[in-house]
Design an enzyme around this catalytic site. Structure first.
Site, PDB file in Angstrom:
ATOM      1  N   TYR A 181       9.379   4.047  -2.445  1.00 48.99           N
ATOM      2  CA  TYR A 181       8.247   2.886  -2.131  1.00 48.99           C
ATOM      3  C   TYR A 181       7.496   2.627  -3.428  1.00 48.99           C
ATOM      4  O   TYR A 181       7.128   1.455  -3.725  1.00 48.99           O
ATOM      5  CB  TYR A 181       7.237   3.542  -0.995  1.00 48.99           C
ATOM      6  N   LYS A 185       6.620  -0.873  -5.516  1.00 54.96           N
ATOM      7  CA  LYS A 185       5.500  -1.429  -5.450  1.00 54.96           C
ATOM      8  C   LYS A 185       5.437  -1.965  -7.329  1.00 54.96           C
ATOM      9  O   LYS A 185       4.634  -2.898  -7.443  1.00 54.96           O
ATOM     10  CB  LYS A 185       4.478  -0.528  -4.885  1.00 54.96           C
ATOM     11  N   THR A 218      -2.230  -0.362   9.120  1.00 52.45           N
ATOM     12  CA  THR A 218      -1.180  -1.390   9.372  1.00 52.45           C
ATOM     13  C   THR A 218       0.035  -0.105  10.133  1.00 52.45           C
ATOM     14  O   THR A 218       0.072   0.799   9.683  1.00 52.45           O
ATOM     15  CB  THR A 218      -0.504  -2.083   8.284  1.00 52.45           C
TER      16      THR A 218
END
Length: 310
Positions: A181, A185, A218
């Protein structure tokens, strides 16, 4: 230019009538909020989603609050380059200019899976799919009115150190869910900046922006596994997380405001009591032009190979 900031909220968003905007990952979370707010201000919004049923539910809610809203739902699976190209072909067939492409969709904390195109799945969803989509839709963006590509970054690119090597996008020899991840990014920042450089060099009117929502509550964070990781996330949500309605503001700012700047990292600072949207200098690995070039060439290689295999 040093770090600067803006006081901005939804009331400052200009009218979006006449603009056509695509938002990936718009079936939940930040993407759904962006689609709603853009449609409320008159934009024609395409919800580019993996789950069409969920996307239709979001579209129906938008129409319920604004009956004249122009919203459409399109299927796209960013981890499958064939699906990305099919979506782009459908958009091209409509022959309508695109004024903004918001590359919002993202996944994290995924187990190790390699896609049919030979790419680690997190990197495929967060980076390669968006790379391919942007390239395929660039002719429509060129016809847009001061069109923008908006990439969604993370402060992790400068806060967490990981080995970044784009020579093997399957990550076969070095994978962890969190590491994949973070690398994705870092790559997102490099992509946004390199895209802006290439657009300017070509004389294009399209601009590339990078923004981040800070840590927002989220659905993506629901995928965190393990007692330690869940505990860390619980503390983060309790101390620094912002609600999605606030988290989305920097993304909408760069998608719509004339004050947004390219070549900057735009978003929230860590303290959630700070309500300013910061425009920060790019730092650290984000300044590594050679790494950006390596990444670009690696992605072009795998996407070209995938297209030849059709």
């Amino acid at each position: 230019m040093r770090d600067s900031y803006f006081h901005w909220n939804l009331h400052a968003m200009p009218d979006q009538s006449g603009r056509r905007i695509i938002v990936t990952g718009a079936s939940s979370g930040l993407g759904a909020i962006m689609a709603r707010e853009l449609a409320k201000r008159g934009a024609e919004v395409v919800l580019a989603v993996r789950d069409v049923v969920k996307g239709q539910r979001v579209a129906e809610k938008i129409r319920a609050s604004r009956p004249d809203a122009r919203v459409q739902v399109g299927a796209i699976e960013l981890t499958n380059l064939k699906s990305v190209r099919a979506f782009a072909s459908r958009m091209t067939a409509l022959d309508k200019p695109i004024d903004a492409l918001i590359l919002n969709a993202g996944v994290g904390n995924q187990p190790y899976v390699v896609t049919a195109d030979g790419i680690e799945s997190t990197f495929a969803a967060n980076v390669v799919g968006h790379f391919e989509l942007t390239g395929k839709l660039l002719p429509l963006l060129e016809r847009g009115d001061a069109a923008r590509v908006v990439s969604v970054g993370s402060n992790l690119y400068r806060r967490v150190k990981v080995d970044v090597d784009f020579s093997d996008l399957s990550f076969e020899h070095d994978h962890s869910p969190h590491g994949a991840y973070v690398v994705s990014k870092v790559a997102t920042v490099l992509f946004a900046l390199e895209l802006e450089n290439r657009l300017r060099e070509s004389g294009s009117s399209v601009r590339s922006f990078i923004a981040h929502p800070g840590l927002s509550k989220t659905p993506m964070h629901n995928a965190v596994n393990g007692i330690v990781a869940k505990s860390v996330m619980a503390v983060a949500h309790a101390t620094v997380s912002r609600n999605p309605e606030e988290g989305v503001l920097p993304l909408l700012f760069v998608a719509t405001s004339a004050h947004a700047e390219t070549g900057r990292f735009i978003g929230w600072h860590l303290r959630r009591s700070d309500k300013r949207i910061w425009s920060d200098e790019i730092r650290g690995v984000g300044l590594n032009h050679d790494l950006a070039q390596q990444m670009w060439e690696a992605i072009e290689s795998v996407t070209a190979a995938s297209e030849q295999d059709r």
